[in-house]
Design a protein around this motif. Structure first.
Motif, short mmCIF file in Angstrom:
data_model
loop_
_atom_site.label_atom_id
_atom_site.label_comp_id
_atom_site.label_asym_id
_atom_site.label_seq_id
_atom_site.Cartn_x
_atom_site.Cartn_y
_atom_site.Cartn_z
N PRO A 186 0.81 -1.22 0.00
CA PRO A 186 0.00 0.00 0.00
C PRO A 186 0.84 1.27 0.00
CG PRO A 186 -0.75 -1.55 1.69
CD PRO A 186 0.55 -2.07 1.18
N THR A 187 0.22 2.36 -0.43
CA THR A 187 0.86 3.67 -0.38
C THR A 187 1.28 3.98 1.05
OG1 THR A 187 -0.52 4.42 -2.20
CG2 THR A 187 0.49 6.13 -0.85
N GLY A 188 2.50 4.50 1.21
CA GLY A 188 2.97 4.90 2.53
C GLY A 188 3.53 3.78 3.37
N SER A 189 3.64 2.56 2.79
CA SER A 189 4.10 1.42 3.59
C SER A 189 5.62 1.35 3.66
CB SER A 189 3.55 0.12 3.01
OG SER A 189 3.98 -0.03 1.66
N GLY A 190 6.33 2.14 2.85
CA GLY A 190 7.79 2.13 2.89
C GLY A 190 8.43 1.25 1.83
N LYS A 191 7.77 1.12 0.67
CA LYS A 191 8.35 0.32 -0.42
C LYS A 191 9.70 0.88 -0.86
CE LYS A 191 4.85 1.02 -3.24
NZ LYS A 191 3.77 1.59 -2.45
N THR A 192 9.83 2.22 -0.81
CA THR A 192 11.06 2.83 -1.33
C THR A 192 12.30 2.43 -0.54
OG1 THR A 192 10.59 4.81 -0.03
CG2 THR A 192 9.89 4.83 -2.33
N VAL A 193 12.11 1.92 0.68
CA VAL A 193 13.25 1.42 1.45
C VAL A 193 13.95 0.31 0.67
CG1 VAL A 193 13.89 0.11 3.53
CG2 VAL A 193 12.39 2.10 3.71
N VAL A 194 13.16 -0.52 -0.03
CA VAL A 194 13.73 -1.62 -0.83
C VAL A 194 14.55 -1.04 -1.99
CG1 VAL A 194 13.24 -3.71 -2.14
CG2 VAL A 194 11.79 -3.09 -0.18
N GLY A 195 14.01 0.01 -2.62
CA GLY A 195 14.75 0.68 -3.69
C GLY A 195 16.04 1.28 -3.17
N GLY A 222 24.25 -2.32 -12.46
CA GLY A 222 23.93 -3.55 -11.75
C GLY A 222 22.48 -3.65 -11.31
N PHE A 223 21.86 -2.48 -11.03
CA PHE A 223 20.49 -2.48 -10.51
C PHE A 223 19.68 -1.39 -11.18
CE2 PHE A 223 23.22 -4.19 -7.25
CZ PHE A 223 22.50 -5.24 -6.69
N VAL A 224 18.40 -1.66 -11.41
CA VAL A 224 17.45 -0.63 -11.84
C VAL A 224 16.24 -0.71 -10.91
CG1 VAL A 224 15.79 0.05 -13.61
CG2 VAL A 224 18.15 -0.44 -14.25
N VAL A 225 15.94 0.41 -10.27
CA VAL A 225 14.73 0.50 -9.44
C VAL A 225 13.65 1.18 -10.28
CG1 VAL A 225 13.73 1.44 -7.32
CG2 VAL A 225 16.14 0.75 -7.36
N MET A 226 12.51 0.53 -10.40
CA MET A 226 11.38 1.13 -11.13
C MET A 226 10.30 1.45 -10.11
SD MET A 226 11.24 -0.99 -14.71
CE MET A 226 10.64 0.40 -15.64
N ASP A 227 10.30 2.71 -9.67
CA ASP A 227 9.30 3.16 -8.70
C ASP A 227 7.96 3.36 -9.42
OD1 ASP A 227 8.24 3.90 -6.31
OD2 ASP A 227 9.55 5.62 -5.98
N GLU A 228 6.87 3.06 -8.73
CA GLU A 228 5.52 3.20 -9.30
C GLU A 228 5.40 2.42 -10.61
OE1 GLU A 228 3.28 4.95 -7.56
OE2 GLU A 228 4.56 6.05 -6.19
#
Length: 910
Positions: A55-64, A142-148
């Motif tokens: 969900p929104t606001g759960s802190g997914k970006t920490v993984v990125g 080495g890594f690509v973060v695809m936010d949203e």
């Protein structure tokens, strides 16, 4: 219930399970990571890619952020992609604070900062362009973060996400961060197919619990209540009672003309904010699906005297606002209503929508995030991307205008909007408030609030630019194979599996039906086919006769004149009538619709449906010169005249529809063949025939299913073949070879890529000055928001006007070529922004440009800046793609310099 000692032991065990990268990463945060975050980080450290749906606001970006940390530890690069420039800017500033400016770069359409850094934040389109161009910046990635990443469902831009996922080197680990979607496992399975080992992590638990409410008048009601025995929550009976009472009152108003009782009026926006403030539910975001509505809401609160800030907060707000807007010219600030806007901010009130100047929006976001602005009125665009949580979210209405009609909010949209409620680490709980509107059903609201259906659907399709880039890199065959790996084809293939299963079941049933209609006297399928041919032929003839009869009836109606006395053959209006008006020009009618006066003195409008047979006048009357059909006296006098003229004349029986079957040789021959067939004499003939009917009905259905399978199989590859066919015909491809014109097209990343390339090839822009070039190129990026903007726009006279006309001719030629190949990709150029682009490039003031606006309507500052930046982007591409020595190359650069000033030149990167 675990003891503190047990929880500490589990915590220590977790630490020992972690690798060194996770342990050093944990130390960067002053809070404990959630289980789903730890699981995702472990998968990444183990060498997998990850999909995190939460969900929104759960802190997914920490993984990125862990992917960034891991890349730095391993001496690799990490690209962090976002769907919008504002989010890229925000993420860039966050990462600079942690890792320092020398380690972080930014690449968007507006900014290029330290692009060779080990960490680069960029929009997804920038990464796509780098992949096609074979950029050296990709070395060491080495890594690509695809936010949203759920943006890949966007019908305008979604294809870019799939292009990146498919074309990234195999060695790159992908971190896909998504909102909660109901088919995350399906999406993760596809990622596993195209990217290798991918761990799917779905977390549906909101970090801050959400309470749902409805506001009726100035009272807040819980949407759900739980009985004392703790049973499952149910819809608040008080709300159901209010809905029933309002329904009864509505019915009473309809009968007696009563006005609505005051208690059922929705509260005005100022009352809502005051009520939320009293209940301790601020800061709040109120979603209003209209820019004008957002601005009006702020004004309503201002005029109501609402002030939500302390003296210290007002001073802090003024300091921040003045500092963030210092770069804007005073004249422009006056045009933008700066003082009134700042006054509202100092009261803790703000609007947020795409029509606002980007600087103003960013100030609102900063002040709201700091807790200085307490009430924001926003369009739904705020629900996407920007990190701007609130304690409460208010939704005014549960429907919104989608450009064509007022559509109900979907459960996915409701979840997205209410996902902003509840600030992690600040609020114990979040609150969603729906404003009661008459006719609203609380049970429907409860359904929205409790449904979590939000499937991710691919919007991918090949484009002309994509085709030339892929053919140039890997050839047609390999390109076709790559496109077959898209999520769109993956979903289509999954649907095909289900349909194919239906086909197999139907084929088994067909075998059974075939056995059941077997006849010992002969070939019953052959006999059934004869019967079916006979039935089809009889039906065809009946249709032909019916059509001929209707045509005759229409011709007879067209011949009627005022004063003709006719006989209506049947139905409720059967009888004698006088034609007052033949009704040849009635709008929206299907043929003539005569207005008649019946023998019963009633005026009726008839239609072709009242005349199954042709009509002929049986008498004729002379209508009075100024006959008034609304006057009962004049109607009675005319009917009396009719009686006097007709007397006791016997008109006989009314004509009836008769279908005398004409002699048809084919029907006669089919009947002879039926009688001669051996199965005609079978005692069980009709029983066999019933099985045959079932067989042929199921066969038709099965053939329809097979067509559906064919239409969905290889659909992306077939579209790619059509695209290549267009490019071959126009000379951008020559079989496996990309021509010089094709290489030019490969540099044009825009919706109207092929039209842009054709205009360049035809030299349409060669004789234009920079301002005229900007006006003409604007037609390739601008799209009117509303149908009323489609009025004839104002355009610069002279060479620009002639060129715009020529561009439309080129578009018409392209449309014809696309039609030959079964495509429809290229839309018509839109001239709505041409005048604004021309005047701004010429150096006119912001005030003058905004007042002239688009198609006679004032232009919003935010819209102007957005379209101007898109124009800058395309002018840059055109300058790169233009052939050496072309005047377009230099004029594009000059136009860009002229456009990049004032409010357009500002960037939020600090």
């Amino acid at each position: 219930m675990t003891t503190p000692a047990e929880r500490y032991a589990a915590f220590r065990q977790n630490l020992t399970d972690d690798g060194p990268a996770i342990r050093s990463f944990r130390e960067l945060y002053d809070f404990s990571l959630d289980e789903f975050q730890i699981d995702a980080c472990r998968a990444l450290e183990a060498g997998d890619g990850v999909l995190v749906a939460a969900p929104t606001g759960s802190g997914k970006t920490v993984v990125g952020e862990f992917a960034v940390h891991l890349a730095l530890e391993q001496g690799q690069k990490c690209f962090y992609t976002t769907p919008i420039k504002a989010l890229s800017n925000q993420k860039y500033n966050d990462l600079v604070k942690r890792y320092g400016a020398k380690n972080v770069g930014l690449l968007t359409g507006d900014n290029s900062v330290n692009g060779e850094a080990p960490i680069v934040v960029m929009t997804t389109e920038v990464l796509r362009n780098m992949l096609y161009a074979g950029s050296g910046t990709l070395a060491g990635l080495g890594f690509v973060v695809m936010d949203e990443v759920h943006y890949l469902a966007d019908r305008f831009r979604g294809a870019v996400w799939e292009e990146v996922i498919i074309h990234l080197p195999e060695s790159v680990r992908l971190v896909a961060l998504s909102a909660t979607v109901s088919n995350a496992e399906e999406f993760g399975e596809w990622l596993g197919d195209v990217r290798g080992d991918t761990t799917v992590i779905v977390d549906e638990v909101r970090p801050v619990p959400l309470w749902q409410h409805m506001m009726v008048g100035n009272r807040l009601y819980d949407l759900f209540v739980t009985d004392d025995d703790g049973d499952r929550p149910r819809v608040n009976p008080n709300l159901l009672r209010i809905a029933r009472d309002e329904g009864r009152l509505s019915a009473t108003r309809g009968r007696r003309g009563y006005s609505r009782p005051r208690g059922f009026r929705p509260p005005n926006r100022a009352v809502v904010i005051e009520r939320l403030d009293t209940a301790g539910l601020l800061p709040a975001i109120t979603f209003i699906f209209s820019r004008a509505g957002c601005d009006a809401a702020v004004m309503q609160c201002l005029y109501a005297g609402i002030r939500l800030t302390t003296e210290r907060e007002r001073h802090e707000i003024r300091q921040i606002v003045d500092e963030r807007t210092a770069h804007l010219p005073d004249d422009d600030l006056a045009v933008l209503g700066y003082l009134e806007w700042r006054d509202c901010l100092e009261r803790g009130l703000a609007a947020h929508h795409a029509g606002m100047l980007p600087t103003f929006k960013e100030v609102v976001e900063e002040l709201f995030t700091q807790g200085l602005v307490k009430a924001v009125f926003a369009t739904e665009t705020l629900a996407l991307g920007i990190n701007m949580p609130a304690r409460s979210v208010v939704i005014e209405k549960l429907d919104k205008w989608n450009g064509e009609t007022h559509a109900d909010l979907t459960p996915g949209e409701y979840t997205q909007l209410t996902g902003r409620a509840g600030r992690r680490g600040i609020d114990v709980e979040g609150h969603a408030v729906v404003i009661w509107q008459p006719g609203m059903d609380p049970a429907s609201v409860a359904g929205l609030a409790s449904t979590r259906t939000y499937p991710l659907r691919s919007s991918f399709r090949p484009s002309y630019n994509m085709a030339v880039n892929l053919v140039g890199q890997v050839g047609r065959g390999r390109a076709r194979t790559l496109l077959e790996a898209s999520f769109a084809q993956f979903q289509a293939d999954r649907a095909v599996v289900g349909i194919a299963r239906q086909v197999r079941r139907a084929e088994e049933a067909l075998d059974g039906y075939k056995d059941a209609m077997t006849c010992h006297l002969g070939d019953f399928p052959e006999y059934a086919a004869l019967r079916r041919r006979l039935s089809d032929r009889e039906s065809d003839l009946a249709r032909q006769r019916g059509a001929a009869r209707r045509a005759q009836a229409l011709r007879s109606l067209e011949a009627l004149k005022p004063g003709d006395v006719i006989r209506i053959p049947g139905g409720r209006r059967a009888g004698i009538a006088i034609v007052l008006d033949p009704g040849l020009n009635v709008k929206g009618g299907d043929g003539p619709a005569p207005l008649v006066l019946t023998i019963g003195k009633q005026v009726k409008r008839l239609s072709a449906a009242d005349f199954p047979v042709p009509v002929e006048p049986v008498e004729r009357l002379r209508l009075p010169k100024h006959f008034n059909s609304r006057s009962p006296k004049e109607r009675a006098n005319l009917v009396s005249t009719l009686h006097a003229k007709m007397g006791d004349r016997d008109l006989g029986k009314p004509p009836r529809v008769r279908d005398h079957a004409v002699e048809d040789e084919e029907i006669n021959e089919l009947r002879r063949q039926l009688r001669r067939h051996p199965c005609h004499g079978c005692d069980e003939r009709e029983d066999h025939a019933r099985w045959a009917e079932r067989y042929y009905k199921l066969l038709r259905e099965t053939e329809g299913l097979r067509r559906r399978v064919d239409s969905r199989s290889h659909v992306i590859a077939r579209t790619f073949d059509k695209v290549c066919g267009v490019l071959d015909q126009l000379g951008y491809l020559d079989g496996e070879t990309v021509t010089a014109q094709g290489r030019r097209l490969s540099k044009l990343y825009t919706e109207l890529d092929l039209l842009t390339a054709e205009c360049l090839r035809a030299g349409l822009w060669d004789a234009l000055d920079p301002a005229e070039l900007a006006a003409c190129v604007s037609a390739l990026v601008f799209e009117s928001r509303q149908a009323d903007e489609a009025r004839r726009p104002k355009i610069p006279a002279g060479a620009a006007a002639q060129t715009l006309t020529a561009m439309v001719r080129v578009w018409g030629d392209l449309e014809a070529v696309e039609e030959e190949h079964g495509l429809s990709f290229v839309r018509e150029p839109d001239f709505g922004f041409a005048w604004a682009a021309f005047r701004w490039t010429k150096g006119h003031s912001l005030d003058a440009v905004l007042n002239d606006g688009v198609n006679g309507a004032e232009l919003a500052a935010g819209d102007f800046v957005r379209w101007a930046k898109q124009l800058l982007d395309l002018l840059g591409q055109i300058g790169d793609a233009a052939p050496p020595g072309s005047p377009v190359k230099g004029n594009a650069a000059k136009a860009m310099d002229a456009i990049r000033r004032g409010v357009v030149a500002y960037t939020s990167v600090t």
